[in-house]
Design a protein around this motif. Structure first.
Motif, PDB file in Angstrom:
ATOM      1  N   LEU A 176     -23.852  16.255  37.368  1.00 40.77           N
ATOM      2  CA  LEU A 176     -24.462  17.357  36.907  1.00 40.77           C
ATOM      3  C   LEU A 176     -23.652  17.942  35.692  1.00 40.77           C
ATOM      4  CD1 LEU A 176     -25.480  19.185  40.178  1.00 40.77           C
ATOM      5  CD2 LEU A 176     -26.990  18.440  38.736  1.00 40.77           C
ATOM      6  N   TYR A 177     -22.158  17.776  35.767  1.00 38.65           N
ATOM      7  CA  TYR A 177     -21.486  18.343  34.571  1.00 38.65           C
ATOM      8  C   TYR A 177     -21.883  17.600  33.357  1.00 38.65           C
ATOM      9  CZ  TYR A 177     -18.613  20.249  38.512  1.00 38.65           C
ATOM     10  OH  TYR A 177     -18.065  20.659  39.400  1.00 38.65           O
ATOM     11  N   CYS A 178     -22.145  16.248  33.623  1.00 41.15           N
ATOM     12  CA  CYS A 178     -22.623  15.308  32.358  1.00 41.15           C
ATOM     13  C   CYS A 178     -23.854  15.878  31.928  1.00 41.15           C
ATOM     14  CB  CYS A 178     -22.609  14.048  32.890  1.00 41.15           C
ATOM     15  SG  CYS A 178     -21.049  13.222  33.125  1.00 41.15           S
ATOM     16  N   TYR A 179     -24.726  16.230  32.598  1.00 37.30           N
ATOM     17  CA  TYR A 179     -26.089  16.561  32.324  1.00 37.30           C
ATOM     18  C   TYR A 179     -25.970  17.938  31.682  1.00 37.30           C
ATOM     19  CZ  TYR A 179     -28.083  12.882  35.228  1.00 37.30           C
ATOM     20  OH  TYR A 179     -28.343  11.718  36.002  1.00 37.30           O
ATOM     21  N   ASP A 212     -16.976  26.179  32.356  1.00 36.77           N
ATOM     22  CA  ASP A 212     -16.543  25.632  31.358  1.00 36.77           C
ATOM     23  C   ASP A 212     -15.672  24.505  31.309  1.00 36.77           C
ATOM     24  OD1 ASP A 212     -18.476  27.299  29.968  1.00 36.77           O
ATOM     25  OD2 ASP A 212     -16.842  28.759  29.521  1.00 36.77           O
ATOM     26  N   GLU A 213     -14.712  24.378  32.406  1.00 38.59           N
ATOM     27  CA  GLU A 213     -13.782  23.732  32.545  1.00 38.59           C
ATOM     28  C   GLU A 213     -14.305  22.170  32.988  1.00 38.59           C
ATOM     29  OE1 GLU A 213     -13.481  26.796  33.593  1.00 38.59           O
ATOM     30  OE2 GLU A 213     -12.204  26.741  35.577  1.00 38.59           O
ATOM     31  N   ASP A 214     -15.428  22.452  33.836  1.00 49.26           N
ATOM     32  CA  ASP A 214     -15.884  21.282  34.340  1.00 49.26           C
ATOM     33  C   ASP A 214     -16.781  20.352  33.093  1.00 49.26           C
ATOM     34  OD1 ASP A 214     -15.415  22.093  37.018  1.00 49.26           O
ATOM     35  OD2 ASP A 214     -17.187  23.385  36.829  1.00 49.26           O
ATOM     36  N   LYS A 215     -17.282  21.087  32.110  1.00 52.27           N
ATOM     37  CA  LYS A 215     -17.883  20.419  31.167  1.00 52.27           C
ATOM     38  C   LYS A 215     -17.097  19.925  30.168  1.00 52.27           C
ATOM     39  CE  LYS A 215     -20.462  24.219  30.729  1.00 52.27           C
ATOM     40  NZ  LYS A 215     -21.098  25.506  30.198  1.00 52.27           N
ATOM     41  N   ALA A 216     -15.650  20.703  30.144  1.00 49.94           N
ATOM     42  CA  ALA A 216     -14.625  20.253  29.273  1.00 49.94           C
ATOM     43  C   ALA A 216     -13.990  18.975  29.606  1.00 49.94           C
ATOM     44  CB  ALA A 216     -13.603  21.086  28.985  1.00 49.94           C
ATOM     45  N   ALA A 217     -14.136  18.998  31.111  1.00 48.03           N
ATOM     46  CA  ALA A 217     -13.337  17.721  31.792  1.00 48.03           C
ATOM     47  C   ALA A 217     -14.137  16.327  31.585  1.00 48.03           C
ATOM     48  CB  ALA A 217     -13.242  17.961  33.271  1.00 48.03           C
ATOM     49  N   VAL A 218     -15.525  16.636  31.863  1.00 51.63           N
ATOM     50  CA  VAL A 218     -16.315  15.160  31.603  1.00 51.63           C
ATOM     51  C   VAL A 218     -16.266  14.749  30.054  1.00 51.63           C
ATOM     52  CG1 VAL A 218     -17.741  15.430  33.505  1.00 51.63           C
ATOM     53  CG2 VAL A 218     -18.389  16.512  31.497  1.00 51.63           C
ATOM     54  N   ALA A 230     -11.718  10.022  26.251  1.00 50.31           N
ATOM     55  CA  ALA A 230     -10.853   9.113  26.798  1.00 50.31           C
ATOM     56  C   ALA A 230     -11.477   7.759  26.662  1.00 50.31           C
ATOM     57  CB  ALA A 230      -9.985   9.294  28.116  1.00 50.31           C
ATOM     58  N   ILE A 231     -12.472   7.507  27.349  1.00 45.77           N
ATOM     59  CA  ILE A 231     -12.960   6.169  27.392  1.00 45.77           C
ATOM     60  C   ILE A 231     -13.345   5.522  25.904  1.00 45.77           C
ATOM     61  CG2 ILE A 231     -15.448   5.112  28.042  1.00 45.77           C
ATOM     62  CD1 ILE A 231     -15.503   7.172  30.333  1.00 45.77           C
ATOM     63  N   ARG A 232     -13.896   6.197  25.108  1.00 45.70           N
ATOM     64  CA  ARG A 232     -14.046   5.841  23.639  1.00 45.70           C
ATOM     65  C   ARG A 232     -12.566   5.293  23.261  1.00 45.70           C
ATOM     66  NH1 ARG A 232     -16.622   9.639  19.338  1.00 45.70           N
ATOM     67  NH2 ARG A 232     -14.824  10.616  19.604  1.00 45.70           N
ATOM     68  N   GLU A 233     -11.791   6.090  23.295  1.00 47.55           N
ATOM     69  CA  GLU A 233     -10.233   5.653  23.053  1.00 47.55           C
ATOM     70  C   GLU A 233      -9.694   4.402  23.524  1.00 47.55           C
ATOM     71  OE1 GLU A 233      -8.609   8.109  20.709  1.00 47.55           O
ATOM     72  OE2 GLU A 233      -6.470   7.875  20.877  1.00 47.55           O
ATOM     73  N   ILE A 234      -9.821   4.283  24.924  1.00 48.42           N
ATOM     74  CA  ILE A 234      -9.462   3.123  25.530  1.00 48.42           C
ATOM     75  C   ILE A 234     -10.185   1.936  25.085  1.00 48.42           C
ATOM     76  CG2 ILE A 234      -9.478   1.961  27.791  1.00 48.42           C
ATOM     77  CD1 ILE A 234      -8.888   4.617  28.937  1.00 48.42           C
ATOM     78  N   ILE A 235     -11.371   1.938  24.782  1.00 46.14           N
ATOM     79  CA  ILE A 235     -12.185   1.005  24.286  1.00 46.14           C
ATOM     80  C   ILE A 235     -11.894   0.465  22.953  1.00 46.14           C
ATOM     81  CG2 ILE A 235     -14.412   0.235  23.999  1.00 46.14           C
ATOM     82  CD1 ILE A 235     -15.354   1.828  26.595  1.00 46.14           C
ATOM     83  N   GLY A 236     -11.751   1.656  22.154  1.00 50.69           N
ATOM     84  CA  GLY A 236     -11.782   1.579  20.593  1.00 50.69           C
ATOM     85  C   GLY A 236     -10.410   1.074  20.313  1.00 50.69           C
ATOM     86  N   LYS A 237      -9.255   1.419  20.968  1.00 47.95           N
ATOM     87  CA  LYS A 237      -7.921   1.036  20.618  1.00 47.95           C
ATOM     88  C   LYS A 237      -7.204   0.183  21.634  1.00 47.95           C
ATOM     89  CE  LYS A 237      -7.120   5.304  18.240  1.00 47.95           C
ATOM     90  NZ  LYS A 237      -6.425   6.628  18.202  1.00 47.95           N
ATOM     91  N   ASN A 238      -8.130  -0.576  22.396  1.00 50.89           N
ATOM     92  CA  ASN A 238      -7.525  -1.380  23.468  1.00 50.89           C
ATOM     93  C   ASN A 238      -6.374  -1.027  24.146  1.00 50.89           C
ATOM     94  OD1 ASN A 238      -9.455  -3.057  22.343  1.00 50.89           O
ATOM     95  ND2 ASN A 238      -7.912  -4.778  22.064  1.00 50.89           N
ATOM     96  N   ILE A 239      -6.651   0.242  24.914  1.00 44.17           N
ATOM     97  CA  ILE A 239      -5.485   1.032  25.155  1.00 44.17           C
ATOM     98  C   ILE A 239      -5.442   0.859  26.854  1.00 44.17           C
ATOM     99  CG2 ILE A 239      -4.543   3.389  25.809  1.00 44.17           C
ATOM    100  CD1 ILE A 239      -5.554   4.371  23.244  1.00 44.17           C
ATOM    101  N   PHE A 240      -4.114   0.366  27.326  1.00 39.41           N
ATOM    102  CA  PHE A 240      -4.104   0.232  28.798  1.00 39.41           C
ATOM    103  C   PHE A 240      -3.765   1.462  29.432  1.00 39.41           C
ATOM    104  CE2 PHE A 240      -1.465  -1.567  32.623  1.00 39.41           C
ATOM    105  CZ  PHE A 240      -2.880  -1.891  33.280  1.00 39.41           C
TER     106      PHE A 240
END
Ligand code: SF4
Length: 190
Positions: free
Chosen positions: A111-114, A147-153, A159-169
């Motif tokens: 729901l927060y994502c939506y 607001d903090e729920d929306k900020a968390a998602v 973070a997902i974009r960063e991990i995938i984009g920069k191969n971060i473990f």
């Protein structure tokens, strides 16, 4: 890669899921912990049952069914987007489930994502969402969206974009119990 609420839910469960699945491309076998959020879709059943009651009970002035929404990071399909009397909007999601006195975190995250997607697309605030439990006679449960729920998602998506984009473990989950049943436990460095 465009991110879905499922990715966010998995990432919040453990950020290393993102790494193993999308950087190393090792498929996972879904754990039942978040599988639960993938309820069956109920389009035919729900449409007949819920025509008028939402407007009366929730103060709905407008309703947009089956909305596929995107922004620069996320995409998702919302069962219903409700416009409410107070000028705010709210996602409504149907669950093929019984209500057991507690809303799963996975449902809340969805729901927060939506909420984030609705705010970006409809330009109106979202302060709550609704879940309909079809196996509890269509019980409607209101979920506050802060607001903090929306900020968390949003932070999780970045973070997902960063991990995938920069191969971060990434860091491991701090909830070590999750590792006990994890599909990646044999390859994961503790
Ligand atoms: S073993 Fe633990 S830290 Fe590693 S991916 Fe699984 S849940 Fe995360």
């Amino acid at each position: 890669m465009s991110i879905t609420p499922s990715h966010i839910i998995q990432h919040l469960y453990c950020p290393r899921f993102t790494y193993f699945e999308y950087v190393l491309a090792i498929p996972q076998y879904e754990s039942r912990n978040y599988k639960v959020m993938r309820g069956r879709h109920l389009h035919d059943e729900r449409l007949e049952q819920n025509k008028g009651y939402l407007r009366r009970r929730l103060g709905v002035v407008n309703r947009y069914d089956d909305q596929y929404l995107t922004n620069n990071l996320l995409r998702g399909r919302v069962d219903e987007v409700l416009e409410l009397q107070d000028g705010s909007m709210a996602p409504l999601d149907y669950k093929f489930a019984e209500y057991k006195d507690k809303v799963y975190d996975t449902y809340k995250t969805q729901l927060y994502c939506y909420a984030w997607l609705i705010e970006d697309n409809f330009r109106k605030p979202v302060r709550r969402g609704f879940l309909v439990y079809t196996r509890s006679r269509n019980k409607v449960v209101e979920v506050p969206v802060r607001d903090e729920d929306k900020a968390a998602v949003r932070a999780a998506a970045e973070a997902i974009r960063e991990i995938i984009g920069k191969n971060i473990f990434p860091r491991a989950t701090k909830y070590k119990r999750r590792c006990l049943t994890c599909t990646y436990r044999n390859i994961c460095i503790k």
